[in-house]
Enzyme design. Structure first.
Site, PDB file in Angstrom:
ATOM      1  N   SER A   1    -136.922 -56.610 124.971  1.00  0.00           N
ATOM      2  CA  SER A   1    -137.900 -55.488 124.936  1.00  0.00           C
ATOM      3  C   SER A   1    -138.848 -55.908 126.008  1.00  0.00           C
ATOM      4  O   SER A   1    -139.931 -55.129 126.334  1.00  0.00           O
ATOM      5  CB  SER A   1    -138.664 -55.217 123.827  1.00  0.00           C
ATOM      6  OG  SER A   1    -138.954 -56.290 123.190  1.00  0.00           O
TER       7      SER A   1
ATOM      8  N   ASN B   1    -143.020 -59.842 113.326  1.00  0.00           N
ATOM      9  CA  ASN B   1    -143.143 -58.323 112.519  1.00  0.00           C
ATOM     10  C   ASN B   1    -144.661 -58.113 112.458  1.00  0.00           C
ATOM     11  O   ASN B   1    -144.966 -56.953 112.960  1.00  0.00           O
ATOM     12  CB  ASN B   1    -142.450 -58.397 111.300  1.00  0.00           C
ATOM     13  CG  ASN B   1    -140.894 -58.460 111.248  1.00  0.00           C
ATOM     14  OD1 ASN B   1    -140.475 -58.522 112.396  1.00  0.00           O
ATOM     15  ND2 ASN B   1    -140.143 -58.600 110.140  1.00  0.00           N
TER      16      ASN B   1
ATOM     17  N   SER C   1    -146.072 -24.399 150.849  1.00  0.00           N
ATOM     18  CA  SER C   1    -144.700 -23.962 150.911  1.00  0.00           C
ATOM     19  C   SER C   1    -144.035 -24.365 152.050  1.00  0.00           C
ATOM     20  O   SER C   1    -144.679 -24.311 153.193  1.00  0.00           O
ATOM     21  CB  SER C   1    -144.347 -22.780 150.411  1.00  0.00           C
ATOM     22  OG  SER C   1    -143.122 -22.243 150.765  1.00  0.00           O
TER      23      SER C   1
ATOM     24  N   GLU D   1    -149.768 -26.549 136.996  1.00  0.00           N
ATOM     25  CA  GLU D   1    -148.263 -26.362 136.697  1.00  0.00           C
ATOM     26  C   GLU D   1    -147.695 -27.789 136.102  1.00  0.00           C
ATOM     27  O   GLU D   1    -146.749 -27.779 135.274  1.00  0.00           O
ATOM     28  CB  GLU D   1    -147.556 -26.031 138.023  1.00  0.00           C
ATOM     29  CG  GLU D   1    -147.564 -24.500 138.262  1.00  0.00           C
ATOM     30  CD  GLU D   1    -146.873 -24.162 139.680  1.00  0.00           C
ATOM     31  OE1 GLU D   1    -146.268 -23.257 139.637  1.00  0.00           O
ATOM     32  OE2 GLU D   1    -147.091 -24.885 140.641  1.00  0.00           O
TER      33      GLU D   1
HETATM   34  N1  ARG Z   1    -139.904 -56.701 119.869  1.00  0.00           N
HETATM   35  C1  ARG Z   1    -139.904 -56.651 118.470  1.00  0.00           C
HETATM   36  C2  ARG Z   1    -140.504 -55.184 118.513  1.00  0.00           C
HETATM   37  O1  ARG Z   1    -140.967 -54.661 119.364  1.00  0.00           O
HETATM   38  C3  ARG Z   1    -140.909 -57.439 118.022  1.00  0.00           C
HETATM   39  C4  ARG Z   1    -140.532 -57.747 116.598  1.00  0.00           C
HETATM   40  C5  ARG Z   1    -139.103 -58.623 116.318  1.00  0.00           C
HETATM   41  N2  ARG Z   1    -138.943 -58.986 115.067  1.00  0.00           N
HETATM   42  C6  ARG Z   1    -137.914 -59.260 114.660  1.00  0.00           C
HETATM   43  N3  ARG Z   1    -137.742 -59.513 113.351  1.00  0.00           N
HETATM   44  N4  ARG Z   1    -136.559 -59.198 115.538  1.00  0.00           N
HETATM   45  O2  ARG Z   1    -140.592 -54.697 117.527  1.00  0.00           O
END
Ligand code: ARG
Length: 472
Positions: free
Chosen positions: A34, A121, A288, A301
């Site tokens: 991510s 987490n 236009s 718009e």
């Molecule tokens: N990138 C993860 C998220 O956005 C972070 C938490 C990941 N935790 C895990 N147990 N894989 O949620």
């Protein structure tokens, strides 16, 4: 410090690799990462880590020296990111592990202790809350700025008469300022909705760790205080797993966009040749490539168009959440892109709308003419007859007949002669014309919330005071 160290965690390094015998599949590594989007949270990740380390040291879980090294190291990581010198690593998955790996590469052993009593987490739940809280404050200011532009416009146009509509048919004359104050009220509720959600999101997830809490003697109240949260979240499972605060924010954002979209629709109609009520500044329109006469209202718009994607983000987050058992699931990683996109587009829409409204000009004669042509004072004639003792339903019928004559002859009620009017009811006297004028009609609606210019001016003063009291 060696910049190279910050950027050089070994590509194969995974903090969780201990129990694995095979390396991660290359595609899976990219698929699950991510960092491409959550790197945006880096400042909040670092802020959260500094507070966590400070708390750990106060509780004797880290030494003062370790805490000092961690804080100094995190500051260097921040500076490196801000200078654009940081190399983000996909194998390190996300912003959290990128920052931590860079810290450890920089300061060594102490860096490895930062994650004591913490999990990604509770870390990610904290980062997103910190980020969204700051964004909500910026959005509230952006809404207030648009509200202020509407108040300035309303103040200028208190006496400007326009037709008010129902069913997009001319209904009754209103003050243009009164119409602008209607949008002010909707935006006021939008701002309150954001503030209300902010209050609920402002609790600290850290300390929940993975899901059940931690065995270290942590002080969650201290961490909450250091990060400006009102209190620690009550339940560890809830703290790491629910994203209702994100859904609530996106719902408030959707309602706000629905308002801006309706408002846009009016501006698009009003700036057309057929209405001609207002002029949007040239700098907010485009032409236009084929039709030389065109001046298109692109800005409203586009605002109307962007509403769709914000509604979509709300649906995405609701759907993301609905099937998840407690506690944290990787699904939640999908909360970020809809949130980021919602915030970015909301900010853009609010800024451009405020700038556009500050430069809007009214064609007072066109609005007046439209109110006159539309029999906008028909209700006033009915009310006049009621004051003469006729039941409202009968008065309605009488005026309906007078309007039918006006329609046939192309004349407004105020343009019918006294004799013509009296042919519908002998109770009509010469004083009726005082009530059939647009000004008379407006002035007669003289109560709180009504369109009488006197009331609109009082409403304006109250609106200005409310904005001031809210700190804008
Ligand atoms: N990138 C993860 C998220 O956005 C972070 C938490 C990941 N935790 C895990 N147990 N894989 O949620």
């Amino acid at each position: 410090m060696n910049d190279q160290n910050l950027n050089a965690p070994p590509a194969s390094f995974k903090p969780w690799a201990g129990r694995f015998n095979e390396p991660t599949d290359a595609f899976v590594e990219a698929f699950t990462a991510s960092v491409d989007f959550d790197r945006r949270l880096y400042a909040y990740d670092i802020q959260g880590s500094i507070a966590h380390a400070t708390m750990l040291a106060r509780q004797g879980i880290l030494s003062e020296a370790e805490q000092a090294a961690i804080v100094a190291g995190l500051e260097r990581v921040r500076a490196c990111i801000e200078a654009g010198d940081f190399t983000w690593s996909i194998p390190l998955e996300d912003v959290h592990m990128n920052v931590e790996a860079a810290l450890t590469a920089d300061i060594g052993e102490a860096g490895k202790k930062l994650h004591t009593g913490r999990s990604r987490n509770d870390q990610v739940a904290t980062d997103v809350r910190l980020w969204l809280r700051a964004e909500i404050d910026l959005l509230a200011a952006a809404i207030a700025r648009l509200q202020a532009a509407l108040l300035a416009l309303a103040e200028r146009e208190v006496e400007t008469v326009m037709p008010g509509f129902t069913h997009l048919q001319v209904a009754q004359p209103i003050s243009f300022g009164h119409h602008m104050l209607a949008w002010f009220e909707m935006l006021e509720r939008d701002r309150e909705r954001l503030a209300d959600g902010r209050r609920r999101l402002n609790v600290l997830p850290l300390g929940a760790a993975a899901l059940a809490g931690t065995t270290y003697p942590i002080d969650r109240h201290l961490t909450a205080e250091l990060l400006g949260f009102d209190r620690p979240a009550e339940n560890s499972l809830d703290a790491v797993s629910d994203r209702d605060f994100a859904i609530e924010f996106t719902a408030a954002a959707s309602i706000l966009m629905m308002h801006l979209s309706r408002f846009s629709e009016e501006l698009i109609l009003w700036s057309s040749a057929q209405f001609g009520f207002v002029d949007l500044s040239d700098s907010f329109c485009t032409g236009s490539s084929i039709m030389p006469q065109k001046k298109n209202p692109d800005v409203p718009e586009l605002v109307r168009g962007k509403t769709g994607r914000i509604f979509g983000h709300l649906m995405a987050l609701l759907t993301l959440m609905k099937g998840q058992p407690l506690a944290y699931n990787k699904d939640n990683q999908e909360d970020k892109e809809p949130l980021f996109d919602t915030v970015d587009n909301l900010k853009g829409c609010l800024k451009v709308f405020a700038d556009m409204m500050a430069r809007l000009t009214c064609n007072r004669e066109r609005m007046r003419g439209a109110a006159r042509q539309g029999f906008a004072t028909a209700t006033d004639l009915a009310d006049y007859l009621v004051r003469r003792g006729i039941p409202f339903r009968d008065a309605h019928e009488v005026v309906g007949k007078a309007v039918a004559l006006g329609v046939r002859e192309g004349r407004d009620l105020s343009e019918l002669s006294l004799a013509e009017l009296q042919s519908f009811s002998p109770l009509i006297g010469a004083d009726v014309f005082g009530f059939l004028t647009l000004e008379g009609s407006l002035a007669a609606r003289d109560h709180i919330g009504g369109t009488a210019p006197r009331q609109v001016r009082a409403a304006l003063v109250r609106a200005q005071a409310r904005l001031r009291e809210a700190g804008f």
